[in-house]
Scaffold this motif. Structure first.
Motif, PDB file in Angstrom:
ATOM      1  N   PHE A 114      22.193 -25.122  96.080  1.00 27.59           N
ATOM      2  CA  PHE A 114      21.095 -25.469  95.177  1.00 27.59           C
ATOM      3  C   PHE A 114      20.838 -24.299  94.229  1.00 27.59           C
ATOM      4  CE2 PHE A 114      18.953 -23.456  98.762  1.00 27.59           C
ATOM      5  CZ  PHE A 114      17.978 -22.678  98.185  1.00 27.59           C
ATOM      6  N   LEU A 115      20.174 -24.587  93.120  1.00 27.25           N
ATOM      7  CA  LEU A 115      19.861 -23.562  92.121  1.00 27.25           C
ATOM      8  C   LEU A 115      18.454 -23.025  92.366  1.00 27.25           C
ATOM      9  CD1 LEU A 115      21.231 -25.282  88.890  1.00 27.25           C
ATOM     10  CD2 LEU A 115      22.246 -23.367  90.108  1.00 27.25           C
ATOM     11  N   CYS A 129      34.187 -28.697  92.166  1.00 25.28           N
ATOM     12  CA  CYS A 129      33.154 -29.736  92.176  1.00 25.28           C
ATOM     13  C   CYS A 129      31.928 -29.355  91.359  1.00 25.28           C
ATOM     14  CB  CYS A 129      32.753 -30.066  93.609  1.00 25.28           C
ATOM     15  SG  CYS A 129      31.914 -28.729  94.469  1.00 25.28           S
ATOM     16  N   ILE A 130      31.972 -28.224  90.662  1.00 27.19           N
ATOM     17  CA  ILE A 130      30.827 -27.764  89.859  1.00 27.19           C
ATOM     18  C   ILE A 130      31.167 -27.886  88.376  1.00 27.19           C
ATOM     19  CG2 ILE A 130      29.339 -25.788  89.312  1.00 27.19           C
ATOM     20  CD1 ILE A 130      29.837 -24.749  92.147  1.00 27.19           C
ATOM     21  N   TRP A 131      30.258 -28.508  87.613  1.00 25.38           N
ATOM     22  CA  TRP A 131      30.401 -28.595  86.152  1.00 25.38           C
ATOM     23  C   TRP A 131      29.148 -28.029  85.512  1.00 25.38           C
ATOM     24  CZ3 TRP A 131      31.241 -32.995  89.213  1.00 25.38           C
ATOM     25  CH2 TRP A 131      32.565 -33.392  89.317  1.00 25.38           C
ATOM     26  N   ILE A 132      29.350 -27.161  84.520  1.00 28.21           N
ATOM     27  CA  ILE A 132      28.220 -26.543  83.822  1.00 28.21           C
ATOM     28  C   ILE A 132      28.376 -26.785  82.326  1.00 28.21           C
ATOM     29  CG2 ILE A 132      26.977 -24.403  83.352  1.00 28.21           C
ATOM     30  CD1 ILE A 132      28.253 -23.276  85.928  1.00 28.21           C
ATOM     31  N   TYR A 192      26.021 -29.772  87.300  1.00 26.76           N
ATOM     32  CA  TYR A 192      26.334 -30.858  88.233  1.00 26.76           C
ATOM     33  C   TYR A 192      27.140 -30.324  89.419  1.00 26.76           C
ATOM     34  CZ  TYR A 192      25.163 -33.910  84.303  1.00 26.76           C
ATOM     35  OH  TYR A 192      24.518 -34.531  83.260  1.00 26.76           O
ATOM     36  N   ILE A 193      26.846 -30.863  90.587  1.00 32.65           N
ATOM     37  CA  ILE A 193      27.663 -30.602  91.781  1.00 32.65           C
ATOM     38  C   ILE A 193      27.988 -31.944  92.426  1.00 32.65           C
ATOM     39  CG2 ILE A 193      27.723 -29.627  94.113  1.00 32.65           C
ATOM     40  CD1 ILE A 193      26.076 -27.311  93.138  1.00 32.65           C
ATOM     41  N   ASP A 194      29.277 -32.191  92.613  1.00 34.44           N
ATOM     42  CA  ASP A 194      29.721 -33.407  93.302  1.00 34.44           C
ATOM     43  C   ASP A 194      29.747 -33.106  94.799  1.00 34.44           C
ATOM     44  OD1 ASP A 194      30.908 -35.657  94.323  1.00 34.44           O
ATOM     45  OD2 ASP A 194      32.434 -35.793  92.752  1.00 34.44           O
ATOM     46  N   ALA A 195      28.685 -33.536  95.502  1.00 36.79           N
ATOM     47  CA  ALA A 195      28.545 -33.238  96.929  1.00 36.79           C
ATOM     48  C   ALA A 195      29.606 -33.941  97.771  1.00 36.79           C
ATOM     49  CB  ALA A 195      27.157 -33.630  97.405  1.00 36.79           C
ATOM     50  N   ASP A 196      30.198 -34.995  97.245  1.00 32.63           N
ATOM     51  CA  ASP A 196      31.199 -35.732  98.017  1.00 32.63           C
ATOM     52  C   ASP A 196      32.502 -34.962  98.165  1.00 32.63           C
ATOM     53  OD1 ASP A 196      29.494 -37.839  98.443  1.00 32.63           O
ATOM     54  OD2 ASP A 196      30.163 -38.962  96.701  1.00 32.63           O
ATOM     55  N   ILE A 197      32.766 -34.024  97.251  1.00 30.79           N
ATOM     56  CA  ILE A 197      33.997 -33.241  97.383  1.00 30.79           C
ATOM     57  C   ILE A 197      33.724 -31.771  97.675  1.00 30.79           C
ATOM     58  CG2 ILE A 197      35.439 -34.778  96.004  1.00 30.79           C
ATOM     59  CD1 ILE A 197      35.133 -32.873  93.655  1.00 30.79           C
ATOM     60  N   CYS A 198      32.440 -31.390  97.709  1.00 27.15           N
ATOM     61  CA  CYS A 198      32.082 -30.005  98.051  1.00 27.15           C
ATOM     62  C   CYS A 198      32.490 -29.728  99.487  1.00 27.15           C
ATOM     63  CB  CYS A 198      30.573 -29.792  97.878  1.00 27.15           C
ATOM     64  SG  CYS A 198      30.012 -28.152  98.373  1.00 27.15           S
ATOM     65  N   MET A 199      33.176 -28.599  99.719  1.00 24.33           N
ATOM     66  CA  MET A 199      33.624 -28.259 101.072  1.00 24.33           C
ATOM     67  C   MET A 199      32.711 -27.255 101.752  1.00 24.33           C
ATOM     68  SD  MET A 199      37.055 -26.244  99.893  1.00 24.33           S
ATOM     69  CE  MET A 199      37.385 -25.174 101.251  1.00 24.33           C
ATOM     70  N   THR A 222      24.666 -44.699  99.775  1.00 22.37           N
ATOM     71  CA  THR A 222      25.622 -45.770  99.472  1.00 22.37           C
ATOM     72  C   THR A 222      26.277 -45.563  98.109  1.00 22.37           C
ATOM     73  OG1 THR A 222      23.820 -47.100  98.542  1.00 22.37           O
ATOM     74  CG2 THR A 222      24.377 -47.458 100.864  1.00 22.37           C
ATOM     75  N   GLN A 223      25.907 -44.471  97.422  1.00 25.18           N
ATOM     76  CA  GLN A 223      26.457 -44.180  96.096  1.00 25.18           C
ATOM     77  C   GLN A 223      27.140 -42.823  96.104  1.00 25.18           C
ATOM     78  OE1 GLN A 223      23.244 -44.490  93.258  1.00 25.18           O
ATOM     79  NE2 GLN A 223      22.146 -45.867  94.611  1.00 25.18           N
ATOM     80  N   ARG A 224      27.740 -42.468  94.971  1.00 24.46           N
ATOM     81  CA  ARG A 224      28.318 -41.136  94.814  1.00 24.46           C
ATOM     82  C   ARG A 224      27.202 -40.107  94.856  1.00 24.46           C
ATOM     83  NH1 ARG A 224      33.019 -40.094  91.903  1.00 24.46           N
ATOM     84  NH2 ARG A 224      32.581 -37.934  92.394  1.00 24.46           N
ATOM     85  N   ASN A 225      27.429 -39.002  95.539  1.00 19.27           N
ATOM     86  CA  ASN A 225      26.449 -37.918  95.614  1.00 19.27           C
ATOM     87  C   ASN A 225      26.780 -36.855  94.574  1.00 19.27           C
ATOM     88  OD1 ASN A 225      24.713 -38.716  97.794  1.00 19.27           O
ATOM     89  ND2 ASN A 225      26.430 -38.383  99.162  1.00 19.27           N
ATOM     90  N   VAL A 226      26.439 -37.138  93.327  1.00 21.71           N
ATOM     91  CA  VAL A 226      26.605 -36.162  92.255  1.00 21.71           C
ATOM     92  C   VAL A 226      25.205 -35.726  91.844  1.00 21.71           C
ATOM     93  CG1 VAL A 226      27.493 -35.716  89.933  1.00 21.71           C
ATOM     94  CG2 VAL A 226      28.747 -37.233  91.478  1.00 21.71           C
ATOM     95  N   TYR A 227      24.889 -34.455  92.126  1.00 22.22           N
ATOM     96  CA  TYR A 227      23.548 -33.940  91.853  1.00 22.22           C
ATOM     97  C   TYR A 227      23.480 -33.304  90.471  1.00 22.22           C
ATOM     98  CZ  TYR A 227      22.780 -34.481  96.866  1.00 22.22           C
ATOM     99  OH  TYR A 227      22.652 -35.008  98.123  1.00 22.22           O
ATOM    100  N   ASN A 228      22.425 -33.642  89.728  1.00 26.32           N
ATOM    101  CA  ASN A 228      22.220 -33.007  88.429  1.00 26.32           C
ATOM    102  C   ASN A 228      21.307 -31.795  88.598  1.00 26.32           C
ATOM    103  OD1 ASN A 228      19.557 -33.932  88.575  1.00 26.32           O
ATOM    104  ND2 ASN A 228      20.008 -35.772  87.378  1.00 26.32           N
ATOM    105  N   MET A 229      21.008 -31.119  87.499  1.00 26.41           N
ATOM    106  CA  MET A 229      20.249 -29.875  87.575  1.00 26.41           C
ATOM    107  C   MET A 229      18.851 -30.085  88.142  1.00 26.41           C
ATOM    108  SD  MET A 229      20.089 -26.793  84.850  1.00 26.41           S
ATOM    109  CE  MET A 229      18.965 -27.449  83.662  1.00 26.41           C
ATOM    110  N   GLU A 230      18.214 -31.193  87.781  1.00 28.25           N
ATOM    111  CA  GLU A 230      16.857 -31.463  88.265  1.00 28.25           C
ATOM    112  C   GLU A 230      16.846 -31.623  89.790  1.00 28.25           C
ATOM    113  OE1 GLU A 230      13.196 -31.056  87.489  1.00 28.25           O
ATOM    114  OE2 GLU A 230      14.608 -31.085  85.840  1.00 28.25           O
ATOM    115  N   GLN A 231      17.888 -32.223  90.335  1.00 24.95           N
ATOM    116  CA  GLN A 231      17.978 -32.403  91.788  1.00 24.95           C
ATOM    117  C   GLN A 231      18.355 -31.113  92.506  1.00 24.95           C
ATOM    118  OE1 GLN A 231      20.826 -35.629  91.157  1.00 24.95           O
ATOM    119  NE2 GLN A 231      19.579 -36.925  92.492  1.00 24.95           N
TER     120      GLN A 231
END
Length: 200
Positions: free
Chosen positions: A70-71, A99-102, A121-128, A153-162
């Motif tokens: 988390f940030l 899995c991190i995009w800035i 963004y962090i894609d939690a589904d592929i974060c190791m 039930t969806q993709r876990n891609v977190y944005n900056m607010e999350q």
């Protein structure tokens, strides 16, 4: 003697079986659904076998437990968030599964980069959960979280607010780590001020 290994294995199983009931008797009424019982079962002193009554019960997590990053932001007056991240991109470069995009912020007048991310963004589904991003961040802006309950039930891609969480949250889950980082930051700030005074 033939079969001694089997007997030895069965004796270990029997000992653990008996220890379970002896520990239950010793902690009668306090072993389950009580904070002290949960702390005891999470310690090295527990004996026998037991079942954690999840999700009503959760074993205590060690401070260095790491899950999705988390940030961190510092809380200022008037609910202002001072984000530590400068969008340098080091975390994205060292991330093994990428899995991190800035997206960097640019000044609208000059077009030059501003040291603050526009999107993160962090894609939690592929974060190791390796923790490289937190380890290599020069500003202690990204920290590994303790929140592991992220099933959806969806993709876990977190944005900056999350991803944004206050420094007080960081202090609550990792107090020793937080203090170590704060001491380092204060030492760097003192050295910077000393250099500025010496050059003036």
């Amino acid at each position: 003697m033939f079969g001694s290994g089997i007997l030895k294995g069965l004796s270990v199983t029997l000992k653990r079986f008996l220890d379970t009931y002896l520990d239950d008797v010793a902690w009668w009424g306090r072993r389950y659904f009580k904070a002290e019982g949960i702390a005891h079962r999470a310690s090295k002193d527990t004996k026998g076998i037991f079942t954690v009554q999840y999700p009503e019960e959760k074993l205590l997590l060690p401070e260095e437990f790491r899950f999705i990053p988390f940030l961190v932001y510092d809380e200022k007056e008037g609910d202002k968030k001072e984000i530590r991240c400068t969008s340098c991109g080091i975390c994205a470069k060292v991330c093994p599964p990428q899995c991190i995009w800035i997206v960097r912020t640019n000044d609208p007048h000059t077009g030059r980069p501003v040291p603050e991310p526009a999107e993160f963004y962090i894609d939690a589904d592929i974060c190791m959960n390796c923790g490289f991003c937190a380890e290599y961040c020069p500003f202690d802006a990204i920290i590994m979280d303790h929140d592991f309950e992220i099933a959806s039930t969806q993709r876990n891609v977190y944005n900056m607010e999350q991803l944004l969480k206050p420094a007080s949250y960081y202090k609550s889950i990792r107090p020793l780590n937080y203090q170590h980082n704060e001491d380092e930051r204060q030492a760097k700030e003192a050295a910077r001020k000393a250099r500025a005074e010496a050059s003036a």
